[in-house]
Design an enzyme around this catalytic site. Structure first.
Site, PDB file in Angstrom:
ATOM      1  N   GLU A 117       5.497  -0.823  -0.510  1.00  0.00           N
ATOM      2  CA  GLU A 117       5.270  -2.218  -1.247  1.00  0.00           C
ATOM      3  C   GLU A 117       4.654  -2.310  -2.503  1.00  0.00           C
ATOM      4  O   GLU A 117       4.899  -2.768  -3.431  1.00  0.00           O
ATOM      5  CB  GLU A 117       4.537  -3.264  -0.246  1.00  0.00           C
ATOM      6  CG  GLU A 117       4.077  -4.501  -0.716  1.00  0.00           C
ATOM      7  CD  GLU A 117       3.121  -5.239   0.301  1.00  0.00           C
ATOM      8  OE1 GLU A 117       1.946  -5.294  -0.043  1.00  0.00           O
ATOM      9  OE2 GLU A 117       3.552  -5.464   1.484  1.00  0.00           O
ATOM     10  N   LYS A 169       4.223   0.532   9.559  1.00  0.00           N
ATOM     11  CA  LYS A 169       4.001  -0.530   8.738  1.00  0.00           C
ATOM     12  C   LYS A 169       3.224   0.197   7.517  1.00  0.00           C
ATOM     13  O   LYS A 169       2.914  -0.399   6.494  1.00  0.00           O
ATOM     14  CB  LYS A 169       3.177  -1.448   9.633  1.00  0.00           C
ATOM     15  CG  LYS A 169       2.366  -2.587   8.924  1.00  0.00           C
ATOM     16  CD  LYS A 169       3.429  -3.396   8.098  1.00  0.00           C
ATOM     17  CE  LYS A 169       2.726  -4.800   7.784  1.00  0.00           C
ATOM     18  NZ  LYS A 169       1.348  -4.696   7.064  1.00  0.00           N
TER      19      LYS A 169
END
Length: 338
Positions: free
Chosen positions: A196, A189
């Protein structure tokens, strides 16, 4: 299945609601009684303390924490530990540093308590879209929790299956994976969030170039006043750069083409820094991800149209309100960015 949920903010509250919609029983705790009461109206069992929560859960107990990384999470783990018993499971669904997960798991293992780290992506939209989850921890604990993860995940949905994937849909196709041992979930993550940053920065810089094509520094016959909302909209349809981030950008631009509702002060939540640190440890070059992180640092001094776009995207997917610049009042959510 019965589960406890600690931390009932935007993510924790919606995770609880999605679980209850799927038929799971939730015992909930938050230091603020208001979200406890709100979820009780939807069928959750509120607890007024961690001890009361643990007492209300059947063994083996599963407790999902949705808290800010760092001291708050560590203090909660410390408070839970003496209340739990062999076979119980703590799930950290926040954005903890993966090395902290490894340390916590070792200490809990001495008491035969399982620790599962679950990197959770989906933001404020997850209650309807589902959550993409990257999970680390012992296989027996992850398998036991599978009904919880399956309920939170998006499922196969309408996304076309990847060529070569036949038969029953795998966990990954349904939106969650057991990434590996403790720490692996949050590590995956963490890199996800680093990527991102890079994706968002690419969109922001591109829109900044488009927006400034009417600059007086250019020859008059080379100036274009471009329609930003329409460009974002057309790129959503058939373009190779279409994505959910672009969808959110288009929505923000449709309501506020100049993004006047945003200052461009862009916070970094930690995972970008940790991704760069991991790359340094591995001697892996990450020029784009590093530049994206540094751009966020710069945004706190110089605000461009592109940085306003970053703020709009962050508010769009996670409800992140702009950080408070030094000397200014508390920031408020901008309706134009919903």
């Amino acid at each position: 299945m019965q589960i406890g949920v600690i931390g009932l903010g935007k993510m924790g509250g919606n995770i609880t609601r999605r679980l209850m919609k799927a038929g799971h029983s939730c015992v909930v705790y938050d230091s603020d009684p208001a979200p406890r009461a709100a979820l009780a109206q939807h069928g959750a069992a509120p607890a007024d303390s961690l001890a009361a929560m643990v007492a209300a859960l059947q063994s083996p107990r599963a407790i999902w924490m949705m808290l800010p990384e760092g001291k708050v999470t560590q203090d909660t783990v410390d408070a839970l530990t003496p209340l739990l018993h062999e076979g119980d499971i703590i799930i950290d669904g926040g954005n903890s540093f993966y090395k902290d997960d490894i340390s916590r798991a070792k200490l809990l293992a001495e008491r035969k308590i399982h620790y599962v780290d679950c990197g959770t992506s989906g933001g404020v939209w997850g209650i309807d879209r589902g959550y993409c989850m990257m999970i680390g921890g012992p296989k027996e604990a992850v398998d036991y929790l599978d009904p919880i993860f399956a309920a939170l995940a998006p499922g196969l949905g309408t996304i076309p299956r990847t060529p070569g994937h036949d038969g029953e849909a795998s966990r990954a196709e349904r939106g969650y994976i057991h990434a590996g041992p403790t720490g692996a979930g949050h590590f995956v993550k963490m890199v996800h969030n680093g990527i991102e940053y890079g994706l968002m920065q690419a969109y922001a810089e591109g829109f900044d170039v488009l927006r400034n094509k009417d600059s007086e520094a250019l020859p008059a016959d080379q100036r274009f006043k471009l329609n930003m909302p329409e460009i974002a909209e057309v790129w959503r349809r058939g373009s190779v750069i279409s994505s959910w981030l672009l969808d959110l950008s288009a929505a923000a631009l449709a309501k506020d083409p100049e993004l006047d509702g945003f200052s461009g002060f862009v916070h970094d939540s930690g995972e970008g820094r940790w991704t760069i640190e991991a790359a340094i440890e591995e001697a892996v070059p990450v020029e784009v991800l590093s530049s994206a992180l540094y751009a966020r640092f710069r945004s706190r001094q110089l605000h461009t149209y592109g940085e306003k776009m970053l703020s709009a995207m962050r508010f769009g997917f996670g409800g992140h309100v702009e950080a408070k610049p030094e000397g200014e009042g508390d920031p408020q959510p901008r309706a134009s960015a919903a």
